[in-house]
Design a protein around this motif. Structure first.
Motif, mmCIF file in Angstrom:
data_model
loop_
_atom_site.group_PDB
_atom_site.id
_atom_site.type_symbol
_atom_site.label_atom_id
_atom_site.label_comp_id
_atom_site.label_asym_id
_atom_site.label_seq_id
_atom_site.Cartn_x
_atom_site.Cartn_y
_atom_site.Cartn_z
ATOM 1 N N SER A 1 -13.379 -26.434 -47.043
ATOM 2 C CA SER A 1 -12.902 -26.616 -45.683
ATOM 3 C C SER A 1 -13.960 -26.057 -44.738
ATOM 4 O O SER A 1 -14.349 -24.902 -44.852
ATOM 5 C CB SER A 1 -11.578 -25.880 -45.498
ATOM 6 O OG SER A 1 -11.131 -26.028 -44.176
ATOM 7 N N VAL A 2 -14.420 -26.905 -43.831
ATOM 8 C CA VAL A 2 -15.451 -26.511 -42.883
ATOM 9 C C VAL A 2 -14.969 -26.877 -41.488
ATOM 10 O O VAL A 2 -14.516 -27.999 -41.262
ATOM 11 C CB VAL A 2 -16.785 -27.237 -43.185
ATOM 12 C CG1 VAL A 2 -17.840 -26.871 -42.170
ATOM 13 C CG2 VAL A 2 -17.252 -26.937 -44.591
ATOM 14 N N LYS A 3 -15.070 -25.931 -40.572
ATOM 15 C CA LYS A 3 -14.660 -26.208 -39.196
ATOM 16 C C LYS A 3 -15.859 -26.775 -38.434
ATOM 17 O O LYS A 3 -16.921 -26.169 -38.405
ATOM 18 C CB LYS A 3 -14.168 -24.934 -38.527
ATOM 19 C CG LYS A 3 -13.659 -25.187 -37.125
ATOM 20 C CD LYS A 3 -12.669 -24.136 -36.712
ATOM 21 C CE LYS A 3 -12.226 -24.349 -35.293
ATOM 22 N NZ LYS A 3 -11.061 -25.169 -35.182
ATOM 23 N N LEU A 4 -15.684 -27.953 -37.855
ATOM 24 C CA LEU A 4 -16.722 -28.620 -37.089
ATOM 25 C C LEU A 4 -16.233 -28.820 -35.662
ATOM 26 O O LEU A 4 -15.032 -28.992 -35.423
ATOM 27 C CB LEU A 4 -17.063 -29.969 -37.719
ATOM 28 C CG LEU A 4 -17.513 -29.932 -39.177
ATOM 29 C CD1 LEU A 4 -17.616 -31.338 -39.729
ATOM 30 C CD2 LEU A 4 -18.842 -29.201 -39.307
ATOM 31 N N SER A 5 -17.157 -28.854 -34.741
ATOM 32 C CA SER A 5 -16.783 -29.022 -33.340
ATOM 33 C C SER A 5 -16.223 -30.425 -33.099
ATOM 34 O O SER A 5 -16.580 -31.384 -33.784
ATOM 35 C CB SER A 5 -17.980 -28.782 -32.424
ATOM 36 O OG SER A 5 -18.908 -29.850 -32.547
ATOM 37 N N ASP A 6 -15.355 -30.514 -32.101
ATOM 38 C CA ASP A 6 -14.796 -31.817 -31.722
ATOM 39 C C ASP A 6 -15.902 -32.772 -31.286
ATOM 40 O O ASP A 6 -15.841 -33.973 -31.554
ATOM 41 C CB ASP A 6 -13.778 -31.657 -30.590
ATOM 42 C CG ASP A 6 -12.508 -30.950 -31.036
ATOM 43 O OD1 ASP A 6 -12.224 -30.941 -32.254
ATOM 44 O OD2 ASP A 6 -11.801 -30.412 -30.169
ATOM 45 N N ILE B 1 -17.625 -34.225 -34.367
ATOM 46 C CA ILE B 1 -16.735 -35.201 -35.008
ATOM 47 C C ILE B 1 -16.710 -36.501 -34.208
ATOM 48 O O ILE B 1 -16.806 -37.595 -34.776
ATOM 49 C CB ILE B 1 -15.306 -34.636 -35.155
ATOM 50 C CG1 ILE B 1 -15.287 -33.396 -36.038
ATOM 51 C CG2 ILE B 1 -14.344 -35.701 -35.678
ATOM 52 C CD1 ILE B 1 -15.664 -33.639 -37.464
#
Length: 77
Positions: free
Chosen positions: A7-12, A15
């Motif tokens: 799980s990796v958090k990416l900026s909106d 995306i």
């Protein structure tokens, strides 16, 4: 290829940019982000090479894997 679920958090914004580019290039969003990551990694490892040159090498490698090659015949003047 080994698949590891992470799980990796990416900026909106990333995306959204990936969605637009992925649609234009007929890729999925994850494949587009993976492509950008691969190009970025290669660029960092080879800072003297232009991105277009790196992309050309990757295309050439894909052509070889697909069997789309012909022998080059050198002819001197």
């Amino acid at each position: 290829m080994v698949t590891i679920m992470a799980s990796v958090k990416l900026s909106d914004r990333l995306i959204n940019d990936a969605k637009i580019t992925a649609q234009a290039l007929h890729r999925s969003v994850p494949m587009q982000i993976e492509h950008w990551a691969m190009i970025g990694k290669i660029c960092e490892e080879n800072p003297d090479l232009p991105v277009n040159f790196i992309e050309g090498i990757l295309i050439g490698m894909a052509e070889i894997e697909a069997g789309e090659v012909t022998e080059y015949v050198y002819r001197s003047c």
